[in-house]
Structure formats: structure tokens, C-alpha cells
Design a protein around this motif. Structure first.
Motif, mmCIF file in Angstrom:
data_model
loop_
_atom_site.group_PDB
_atom_site.id
_atom_site.type_symbol
_atom_site.label_atom_id
_atom_site.label_comp_id
_atom_site.label_asym_id
_atom_site.label_seq_id
_atom_site.Cartn_x
_atom_site.Cartn_y
_atom_site.Cartn_z
ATOM 1 N N CYS A 74 54.874 34.179 41.708
ATOM 2 C CA CYS A 74 54.965 32.961 42.513
ATOM 3 C C CYS A 74 56.410 32.721 42.898
ATOM 4 N N SER A 76 57.153 29.916 44.949
ATOM 5 C CA SER A 76 57.285 28.533 45.410
ATOM 6 C C SER A 76 58.346 27.813 44.577
ATOM 7 N N PRO A 78 59.010 25.325 42.289
ATOM 8 C CA PRO A 78 59.168 25.187 40.828
ATOM 9 C C PRO A 78 59.393 26.531 40.121
ATOM 10 N N CYS A 79 58.683 27.565 40.550
ATOM 11 C CA CYS A 79 58.884 28.878 39.936
ATOM 12 C C CYS A 79 60.234 29.459 40.342
ATOM 13 N N CYS A 115 52.571 29.119 45.434
ATOM 14 C CA CYS A 115 52.141 28.418 44.222
ATOM 15 C C CYS A 115 50.670 28.710 43.892
ATOM 16 N N VAL A 116 50.414 29.077 42.649
ATOM 17 C CA VAL A 116 49.039 29.340 42.230
ATOM 18 C C VAL A 116 48.502 28.203 41.358
ATOM 19 N N GLN A 118 49.823 26.645 38.728
ATOM 20 C CA GLN A 118 50.067 26.687 37.273
ATOM 21 C C GLN A 118 51.529 26.334 37.006
ATOM 22 N N CYS A 119 52.069 25.418 37.823
ATOM 23 C CA CYS A 119 53.523 25.170 37.796
ATOM 24 C C CYS A 119 54.028 24.717 36.433
ATOM 25 N N VAL A 124 55.421 31.880 37.019
ATOM 26 C CA VAL A 124 54.042 32.338 36.891
ATOM 27 C C VAL A 124 53.853 33.692 37.591
HETATM 28 S S1 FES Z 1 55.243 26.874 41.887
HETATM 29 FE FE1 FES Z 1 54.700 28.649 40.820
HETATM 30 S S2 FES Z 1 52.717 28.183 40.119
HETATM 31 FE FE2 FES Z 1 53.262 26.447 41.229
#
Ligand code: FES
Length: 148
Positions: A74, A76, A78-79, A115-116, A118-119, A124
């Protein structure tokens, strides 16, 4: 390849059957083989260019051979903030390939994903849909060893 033909033929009478057939093929082979596109064109009565166009239109379908195991990381926010870049580098160096590529033995394909959901466990990674949470570069060799 009778198998490919049979899979496609199962969807030949359905509206939107071509896309469903591609889904079924991708599930089985992890990508849409070139023979399948030729076969689909025949079965659905469209040109090969049209059949190819459908296979390449949807980003979740792939016409490039992909590995037995699809590793997705991921990227996105947060990751990303949690250090996805470092984990990407660790996978690339362990696998000896770049993102979007497949190992020469056809075992692993390494891809980026959004994003999957699971943030809470950033960074992730998923392998054939199985999630790995809180992945760090140090954990990468052990994760890959599960598939050796
Ligand atoms: S940002 Fe990676 S799982 Fe949501």
C-alpha cells in the motif's frame, strides 16, 4: 489450450460475459494470456483488437504474465508516512526486481496498491490477498520465506 477455451465458453451467452471470462481467466492464471484474447475474440465474435482493448482497459486485469504470488504494498498516505518507501526497497532488493515486475522464475510479482482499508497496521502488504500488517524492512525476508 482447451482449458482457456472452456473457461471463456462458459460465459459466452452472458451479457458482459467477456469481462467475466477475463476475470475467471485472471483468477486462474493471474493474468490474461495472449491465446485467451485470441480465443475470446473468436467466441464473442469481436476483433482481436477489441478483445485486447477490453483486457487492457481495466486496471485490475493484466495482460502481462504475473507471478504465482502477487505481492502488493500500500502506498496511500498513512502507509507512506509509516515508511512504505523503505519496505518497497527491501522487497525490491530481496526479490531482485522493481515494482511492477515479476521474478524470472515466475514466482512473485511486486505491485503497488491504494489503501486496502487496514491503515491501523501501516505499512500494509498483501500476498495473494493475505494481509501482513506493521511490515518493516527487517520483516521482509521472513515474509518471503513463507513462500519458499
Ligand atoms: S493507507 Fe495503507 S492500508 Fe490504508
Amino acid at each position: 489450450m482447451a482449458n482457456i477455451k472452456d473457461i471463456i465458453a462458459r460465459f459466452s451467452e452472458k451479457p458482459g460475459g467477456l469481462i467475466e471470462a477475463y476475470h475467471a481467466l485472471q483468477k486462474k492464471y493471474n493474468y490474461i494470456p495472449a491465446e485467451a484474447i485470441k480465443e475470446a475474440a473468436k467466441i464473442f465474435g469481436v476483433s482481436e483488437a477489441q478483445a485486447y482493448g477490453v483486457a487492457t482497459f481495466y486496471s485490475y486485469l493484466s495482460v502481462k504474465p504475473r507471478g504465482k504470488y502477487i505481492i502488493r504494498i500500500c502506498e496511500s498516505a498513512p502507509c507512506h508516512i509509516a515508511g512504505a518507501d523503505e519496505v518497497i526497497k527491501a522487497f525490491e532488493s530481496e526479490l531482485g526486481i522493481k515494482t511492477g515486475e515479476t521474478t524470472p522464475d515466475g514466482k512473485f510479482t511486486f505491485e503497488l496498491t491504494e489503501c486496502v482499508g487496514q491503515c491501523q497496521g501501516s505499512v500494509v502488504v498483501t500476498i495473494n490477498g493475505r494481509p501482513y500488517l506493521d511490515v518493516t524492512p527487517e520483516k521482509v525476508p521472513a515474509i518471503l520465506a513463507e513462500y519458499s
